[in-house]
Design an enzyme around this catalytic site. Structure first.
Site, PDB file in Angstrom:
ATOM      1  N   ASN A   1       9.222 -27.701 -39.357  1.00 23.58           N
ATOM      2  CA  ASN A   1       8.976 -27.634 -40.797  1.00 23.58           C
ATOM      3  C   ASN A   1       8.849 -29.012 -41.428  1.00 23.58           C
ATOM      4  O   ASN A   1       7.940 -29.264 -42.208  1.00 23.58           O
ATOM      5  CB  ASN A   1      10.087 -26.830 -41.477  1.00 23.58           C
TER       6      ASN A   1
ATOM      7  N   TYR B   1      10.455 -17.338 -20.477  1.00 23.54           N
ATOM      8  CA  TYR B   1      10.577 -17.868 -21.839  1.00 23.54           C
ATOM      9  C   TYR B   1      10.315 -19.378 -21.897  1.00 23.54           C
ATOM     10  O   TYR B   1      10.779 -20.142 -21.034  1.00 23.54           O
ATOM     11  CB  TYR B   1      11.970 -17.560 -22.423  1.00 23.54           C
ATOM     12  N   GLY B   2       9.667 -19.814 -22.956  1.00 26.26           N
ATOM     13  CA  GLY B   2       9.286 -21.202 -23.223  1.00 26.26           C
ATOM     14  C   GLY B   2      10.102 -22.275 -22.537  1.00 26.26           C
ATOM     15  O   GLY B   2       9.743 -22.804 -21.492  1.00 26.26           O
ATOM     16  N   GLY B   3      11.238 -22.611 -23.144  1.00 24.38           N
ATOM     17  CA  GLY B   3      12.045 -23.731 -22.665  1.00 24.38           C
ATOM     18  C   GLY B   3      12.507 -23.574 -21.223  1.00 24.38           C
ATOM     19  O   GLY B   3      12.838 -24.561 -20.562  1.00 24.38           O
TER      20      GLY B   3
ATOM     21  N   ASP C   1       8.846 -31.927 -31.844  1.00 23.22           N
ATOM     22  CA  ASP C   1      10.010 -31.543 -31.017  1.00 23.22           C
ATOM     23  C   ASP C   1      10.547 -32.662 -30.120  1.00 23.22           C
ATOM     24  O   ASP C   1      11.744 -32.738 -29.923  1.00 23.22           O
ATOM     25  CB  ASP C   1       9.628 -30.335 -30.150  1.00 23.22           C
TER      26      ASP C   1
ATOM     27  N   LYS D   1      11.194 -29.051 -22.218  1.00 23.82           N
ATOM     28  CA  LYS D   1      12.587 -29.493 -22.213  1.00 23.82           C
ATOM     29  C   LYS D   1      13.018 -30.005 -20.836  1.00 23.82           C
ATOM     30  O   LYS D   1      13.749 -30.988 -20.720  1.00 23.82           O
ATOM     31  CB  LYS D   1      13.517 -28.373 -22.706  1.00 23.82           C
TER      32      LYS D   1
ATOM     33  N   CYS E   1      16.514 -25.933 -36.352  1.00 19.56           N
ATOM     34  CA  CYS E   1      17.144 -26.565 -37.517  1.00 19.56           C
ATOM     35  C   CYS E   1      16.161 -27.363 -38.356  1.00 19.56           C
ATOM     36  O   CYS E   1      16.558 -28.255 -39.107  1.00 19.56           O
ATOM     37  CB  CYS E   1      18.323 -27.424 -37.084  1.00 19.56           C
ATOM     38  N   GLY E   2      14.860 -27.112 -38.206  1.00 17.21           N
ATOM     39  CA  GLY E   2      13.924 -27.635 -39.183  1.00 17.21           C
ATOM     40  C   GLY E   2      12.998 -28.765 -38.757  1.00 17.21           C
ATOM     41  O   GLY E   2      12.365 -29.374 -39.621  1.00 17.21           O
TER      42      GLY E   2
ATOM     43  N   HIS F   1      15.070 -35.455 -28.587  1.00 16.70           N
ATOM     44  CA  HIS F   1      14.694 -34.180 -29.208  1.00 16.70           C
ATOM     45  C   HIS F   1      14.368 -34.439 -30.678  1.00 16.70           C
ATOM     46  O   HIS F   1      15.138 -34.090 -31.565  1.00 16.70           O
ATOM     47  CB  HIS F   1      15.884 -33.212 -29.057  1.00 16.70           C
TER      48      HIS F   1
ATOM     49  N   ASN G   1      12.182 -31.520 -49.148  1.00 15.90           N
ATOM     50  CA  ASN G   1      12.902 -32.504 -48.326  1.00 15.90           C
ATOM     51  C   ASN G   1      12.239 -33.892 -48.393  1.00 15.90           C
ATOM     52  O   ASN G   1      12.864 -34.900 -48.089  1.00 15.90           O
ATOM     53  CB  ASN G   1      12.991 -32.029 -46.871  1.00 15.90           C
TER      54      ASN G   1
ATOM     55  N   ASN H   1      14.061 -15.458 -32.542  1.00 10.66           N
ATOM     56  CA  ASN H   1      13.533 -16.623 -31.811  1.00 10.66           C
ATOM     57  C   ASN H   1      12.091 -16.378 -31.370  1.00 10.66           C
ATOM     58  O   ASN H   1      11.631 -16.958 -30.396  1.00 10.66           O
ATOM     59  CB  ASN H   1      14.415 -16.948 -30.608  1.00 10.66           C
ATOM     60  N   SER H   2      11.366 -15.508 -32.092  1.00 12.78           N
ATOM     61  CA  SER H   2       9.949 -15.336 -31.752  1.00 12.78           C
ATOM     62  C   SER H   2       9.229 -16.659 -32.017  1.00 12.78           C
ATOM     63  O   SER H   2       9.620 -17.429 -32.897  1.00 12.78           O
ATOM     64  CB  SER H   2       9.333 -14.196 -32.562  1.00 12.78           C
ATOM     65  N   ARG H   3       8.169 -16.910 -31.262  1.00 15.66           N
ATOM     66  CA  ARG H   3       7.545 -18.241 -31.269  1.00 15.66           C
ATOM     67  C   ARG H   3       6.029 -18.155 -31.360  1.00 15.66           C
ATOM     68  O   ARG H   3       5.418 -17.178 -30.928  1.00 15.66           O
ATOM     69  CB  ARG H   3       7.911 -18.973 -29.970  1.00 15.66           C
TER      70      ARG H   3
ATOM     71  N   SER I   1      18.012 -27.293 -32.133  1.00 14.58           N
ATOM     72  CA  SER I   1      17.020 -26.217 -32.046  1.00 14.58           C
ATOM     73  C   SER I   1      17.102 -25.292 -33.253  1.00 14.58           C
ATOM     74  O   SER I   1      18.198 -24.919 -33.679  1.00 14.58           O
ATOM     75  CB  SER I   1      17.256 -25.409 -30.775  1.00 14.58           C
TER      76      SER I   1
ATOM     77  N   ARG J   1      22.848 -28.214 -39.022  1.00 15.82           N
ATOM     78  CA  ARG J   1      22.941 -27.069 -39.916  1.00 15.82           C
ATOM     79  C   ARG J   1      24.413 -26.887 -40.233  1.00 15.82           C
ATOM     80  O   ARG J   1      25.160 -26.352 -39.426  1.00 15.82           O
ATOM     81  CB  ARG J   1      22.366 -25.866 -39.154  1.00 15.82           C
TER      82      ARG J   1
ATOM     83  N   ARG K   1      16.298 -19.768 -24.493  1.00 15.83           N
ATOM     84  CA  ARG K   1      16.850 -20.609 -23.428  1.00 15.83           C
ATOM     85  C   ARG K   1      18.200 -20.075 -22.985  1.00 15.83           C
ATOM     86  O   ARG K   1      18.874 -19.360 -23.723  1.00 15.83           O
ATOM     87  CB  ARG K   1      16.996 -22.058 -23.906  1.00 15.83           C
TER      88      ARG K   1
HETATM   89  P1  GTP Z   1      13.056 -25.775 -32.286  1.00 16.48           P
HETATM   90  O1  GTP Z   1      11.614 -25.475 -32.078  1.00 16.48           O
HETATM   91  O2  GTP Z   1      13.943 -24.671 -31.793  1.00 16.48           O
HETATM   92  O3  GTP Z   1      13.475 -27.086 -31.745  1.00 16.48           O
HETATM   93  O4  GTP Z   1      13.330 -25.696 -33.883  1.00 16.48           O
HETATM   94  P2  GTP Z   1      12.979 -26.685 -35.109  1.00 16.48           P
HETATM   95  O5  GTP Z   1      14.034 -27.717 -35.232  1.00 16.48           O
HETATM   96  O6  GTP Z   1      11.576 -27.142 -35.023  1.00 16.48           O
HETATM   97  O7  GTP Z   1      13.170 -25.700 -36.375  1.00 16.48           O
HETATM   98  P3  GTP Z   1      12.079 -25.078 -37.371  1.00 16.48           P
HETATM   99  O8  GTP Z   1      11.397 -26.102 -38.199  1.00 16.48           O
HETATM  100  O9  GTP Z   1      11.224 -24.141 -36.612  1.00 16.48           O
HETATM  101  O10 GTP Z   1      13.032 -24.234 -38.340  1.00 16.48           O
HETATM  102  C1  GTP Z   1      13.897 -23.229 -37.871  1.00 16.48           C
HETATM  103  C2  GTP Z   1      14.282 -22.281 -38.991  1.00 16.48           C
HETATM  104  O11 GTP Z   1      14.909 -23.012 -40.038  1.00 16.48           O
HETATM  105  C3  GTP Z   1      13.088 -21.562 -39.586  1.00 16.48           C
HETATM  106  O12 GTP Z   1      13.398 -20.215 -39.797  1.00 16.48           O
HETATM  107  C4  GTP Z   1      12.873 -22.289 -40.901  1.00 16.48           C
HETATM  108  O13 GTP Z   1      12.302 -21.457 -41.861  1.00 16.48           O
HETATM  109  C5  GTP Z   1      14.268 -22.772 -41.278  1.00 16.48           C
HETATM  110  N1  GTP Z   1      14.216 -24.047 -42.047  1.00 16.48           N
HETATM  111  C6  GTP Z   1      13.495 -25.147 -41.730  1.00 16.48           C
HETATM  112  N2  GTP Z   1      13.638 -26.124 -42.663  1.00 16.48           N
HETATM  113  C7  GTP Z   1      14.489 -25.630 -43.598  1.00 16.48           C
HETATM  114  C8  GTP Z   1      15.042 -26.160 -44.823  1.00 16.48           C
HETATM  115  O14 GTP Z   1      14.765 -27.286 -45.232  1.00 16.48           O
HETATM  116  N3  GTP Z   1      15.908 -25.350 -45.495  1.00 16.48           N
HETATM  117  C9  GTP Z   1      16.223 -24.096 -45.062  1.00 16.48           C
HETATM  118  N4  GTP Z   1      17.073 -23.375 -45.787  1.00 16.48           N
HETATM  119  N5  GTP Z   1      15.718 -23.553 -43.921  1.00 16.48           N
HETATM  120  C10 GTP Z   1      14.859 -24.311 -43.201  1.00 16.48           C
HETATM  121  C1  SPV Z   2      14.299 -25.451 -28.646  1.00 21.84           C
HETATM  122  O1  SPV Z   2      15.007 -24.493 -28.319  1.00 21.84           O
HETATM  123  O2  SPV Z   2      14.768 -26.561 -29.018  1.00 21.84           O
HETATM  124  C2  SPV Z   2      12.820 -25.312 -28.614  1.00 21.84           C
HETATM  125  C3  SPV Z   2      12.246 -24.136 -27.981  1.00 21.84           C
HETATM  126  O3  SPV Z   2      12.122 -26.217 -29.046  1.00 21.84           O
HETATM  127  S1  SPV Z   2      12.297 -24.261 -26.245  1.00 21.84           S
HETATM  128  O4  SPV Z   2      11.019 -24.736 -25.761  1.00 21.84           O
HETATM  129  O5  SPV Z   2      12.565 -22.936 -25.729  1.00 21.84           O
HETATM  130  O6  SPV Z   2      13.332 -25.190 -25.838  1.00 21.84           O
HETATM  131 MN    MN Z   3      13.362 -27.952 -29.778  1.00 26.05          MN
END
Ligand code: GTP
Ligand code: SPV
Ligand code: MN
Length: 583
Positions: free
Chosen positions: A255, A198-200, A276, A207, A251-252, A227, A492, A363-365, A249, A396, A70
């Site tokens: 996951n 790109y995505g966003g 998301d 978004k 930040c997990g 979000h 977690n 930021n590969s997706r 973004s 974070r 983005r």
């Molecule tokens: P967006 O799609 O950008 O909104 O991101 P998101 O908030 O969905 O983040 P995502 O779950 O994809 O995690 C982003 C990165 O943080 C990845 O590389 C994960 O491996 C890492 N990560 C996620 N959860 C944890 C955690 O609990 N601890 C640590 N150390 N890293 C984490």
């Molecule tokens: C973010 O950046 O928070 C994402 C990926 O979820 S994007 O769709 O590019 O906004």
């Molecule tokens: Mn997001």
């Protein structure tokens, strides 16, 4: 296919008049159409099939190397009054913005196909769902929108019935960052985006619509567009609590939304509703209910492996589009921390050379339908959504923020959300790892003045006594050597359990100036290799450091001037006073 809705037809005609495409194609959302679009992209080289034995239905897209995230500095909210966009947004006057971007759209689709994509954000039968039409010259956008939204015929039928829809115009343009803009016109329910695939920036339902435009609408209509992931947490007795979490973004969210419970947590189950975005509405009983406007995931690839996120790891082994990952000799996708295979070709398409940086872009997706997810909840399709027990903010933060704490009440929770700060990530173009304020994880996505947004959040406490409890978590505390103090990922759940126990009034916690923290024994660490000292550090409040933090929060809030709600100022003053007493 065309349409019976004259406003839609006229808009499509006028866009074609401006952009001059060779042909116009209306997307119906069928499987045949998806397969054809994918095949055409494979012919033209936009996509490459990956190893079809180990990754059936999976393809790779390598974007222009300058177009990988983005671009907040090129993203604008174009309201009549600059104050309405607020200091949190770049602003341009609507007329000037249209003039500037229309000049770039003139003739931009010459020699290309113009796709018309009707889509629905939210379950097609949901009263909370909203409609949009994206016009684009990118087949990659068509395929992604198909995976991410409810797209095609059924959406068009509802659009024709309702007559109202968000108009999104996108062209990949020439990818020159000097001619790249993502512009939002919330008063007109329209979006114009050019110069990025790109995505966003390009999947306008996500978004641009579901957060920036929707947050603006939500304010005047009394709901929230956030979000946030949405997850159902089932305990061994079969009781399910739904939790919505806003983390910035990368930040997990993805996951947490599909985590696998640790070995020690037999009988616990996780149900994913969204990873998301959440739209939250108050029902007649005063409960907040959430729907996920999306139908697929656009997730961060690096870091995904069988240990960290097995559900995601498994689901991206079929029918997935990978963007900007590396590949192995066997033409399998590869990324950092995949824990198997070795990269042969990097995300730029060059022979892999460790000295030129990571093999996969940070930021590969992956883009994949939510239905691929083993923990998919069928309630993701429920028109009425799910009732939310807890709202969780997070960031974070190497230092300061404890593993978890609970706000004292709703209004204090709004302050906790407004105070979120987080280290920047690769999801946006720019410096990575600098702490910045990211209120409610919405800094890049709130379609109006944050001061008005906080007033809107505060207004919910006047409307209900059954609001969710509000929490803050931080999975990212580090020691001096940079090692994470908390194991994170599936573990977690231990923290989420405490959050749920607080909602059920079963965990006591203890009060501190920043909110309620768990008593040490209240976080179950059975089977975890973590010392008592580390837990103590994760669950402590450093009064002096927090006084500094609250000074900085106060300065930040005051930068919103007169529009800052007095109630928020009061919440801030209360915390400052309690910290003073404790020092
Ligand atoms: P967006 O799609 O950008 O909104 O991101 P998101 O908030 O969905 O983040 P995502 O779950 O994809 O995690 C982003 C990165 O943080 C990845 O590389 C994960 O491996 C890492 N990560 C996620 N959860 C944890 C955690 O609990 N601890 C640590 N150390 N890293 C984490
Ligand atoms: C973010 O950046 O928070 C994402 C990926 O979820 S994007 O769709 O590019 O906004
Ligand atoms: Mn997001």
């Amino acid at each position: 296919m065309t349409t019976t809705l004259s406003t839609l037809q006229e808009w499509v005609d006028s866009v074609a008049g401006l952009t001059k495409p060779d042909s116009i194609y209306w997307c119906d959302g069928s499987d045949t159409e998806y397969d054809r679009v994918i095949a055409e992209m494979c012919d033209s080289g936009v996509l490459k099939p990956l190893n079809q034995e180990s990754f059936p239905g999976c393809h790779l897209h390598l974007s222009d190397p300058s177009d990988v995230a983005r671009v907040e500095h090129l993203t604008f909210v174009c309201t009549t009054s600059e104050e309405d966009a607020g200091p949190n947004n770049n602003w341009m006057a609507p007329n000037a913005a249209h003039e500037k971007i229309d000049a770039l759209f003139a003739g931009a689709m010459k020699g290309r196909t113009m796709y018309v994509i009707p889509y629905c954000m939210g379950p097609i039968e949901s009263p909370y769902a909203r409609l949009g039409v994206e016009i684009t010259d990118s087949a990659y956008v068509v395929a992604n929108m198909r995976l991410m939204t409810r797209m095609g015929k059924s959406a068009l039928q509802r659009i024709e019935k309702e007559g109202t829809f968000v108009k999104g115009l996108h062209s990949t343009g020439d990818l020159d960052p000097e001619r790249r803009f993502i512009m939002h016109f919330p008063e007109e329910l329209s979006i114009k985006s050019i110069g990025s695939g790109y995505g966003g920036n390009a999947l306008l339902g996500k978004k641009c619509h579901a957060l920036r435009i929707a947050s603006y609408q939500a304010r005047s209509e009394g709901w929230l567009a956030e979000h946030m992931l949405i997850v159902g947490v089932e305990n061994p007795h079969g009781e399910v609590h739904y939790v919505a979490c806003a983390f910035p973004s990368a930040c997990g969210k993805t996951n947490l939304a599909m985590l696998i419970p640790p070995e020690s947590h037999k009988g616990w189950r996780i149900w994913t509703l969204g990873d998301d975005i959440a739209w939250l509405h108050m029902d007649e009983a005063g409960k907040l209910r959430a729907i996920n406007p999306e139908a697929g995931y656009f997730g961060v690839v690096p870091g995904t492996n069988e240990k960290t996120n097995k559900n995601a790891y498994d689901m991206i082994h079929r029918s997935t589009i990978f963007t900007n990952v590396a590949t192995t000799e066997d033409n399998e996708p590869w990324w950092e921390d995949k824990k198997s295979g070795t990269p042969a070709t990097d995300w730029r398409g060059n022979d892999y050379d460790p000295s030129s940086g990571p093999a996969a872009h940070p930021n590969s997706r992956f883009t994949v339908s939510a239905r691929n997810n083993p923990s998919y909840s069928a309630l993701a399709d429920a028109p009425e959504g799910v009732p939310i027990s807890a709202i969780v903010f997070g960031g974070r933060r190497r230092e300061l923020a404890p593993l978890v704490y609970e706000a004292k009440d709703w209004n204090h929770g709004v302050l906790v959300g407004a105070s979120v700060a987080s280290e920047t990530t690769a999801a946006n173009v720019g410096e990575v790892g600098v702490v910045r304020r990211d209120p409610m994880a919405m800094k890049p996505f709130c379609g109006y003045n944050f001061a008005d947004y906080w007033s809107h959040w505060l207004s919910f406490s006047d409307r209900s006594e059954r609001l969710p409890q509000i929490f803050h978590v931080n999975w990212f505390r580090q020691d001096e050597s940079g090692k994470f103090l908390w194991p994170g990922f599936g573990e977690n759940l231990r923290v989420i359990r405490w959050i749920i126990e607080r909602c059920e009034e079963r965990a006591h916690g203890h009060k501190t100036p920043i909110g309620y923290l768990p008593n040490p024994a209240e976080i179950d660490t059975s089977g975890l290799d973590i010392s008592f000292e580390t837990m103590k550090e994760l669950l402590s409040v450093n009064i002096e450091a927090w006084q500094k933090e609250m000074d900085s929060v106060g300065e930040y809030l005051e930068s919103y001037g007169d529009r800052l709600p007095e109630a928020l100022r009061k919440e801030h003053a209360k915390v400052v006073e309690e910290l003073r007493k404790a020092s």
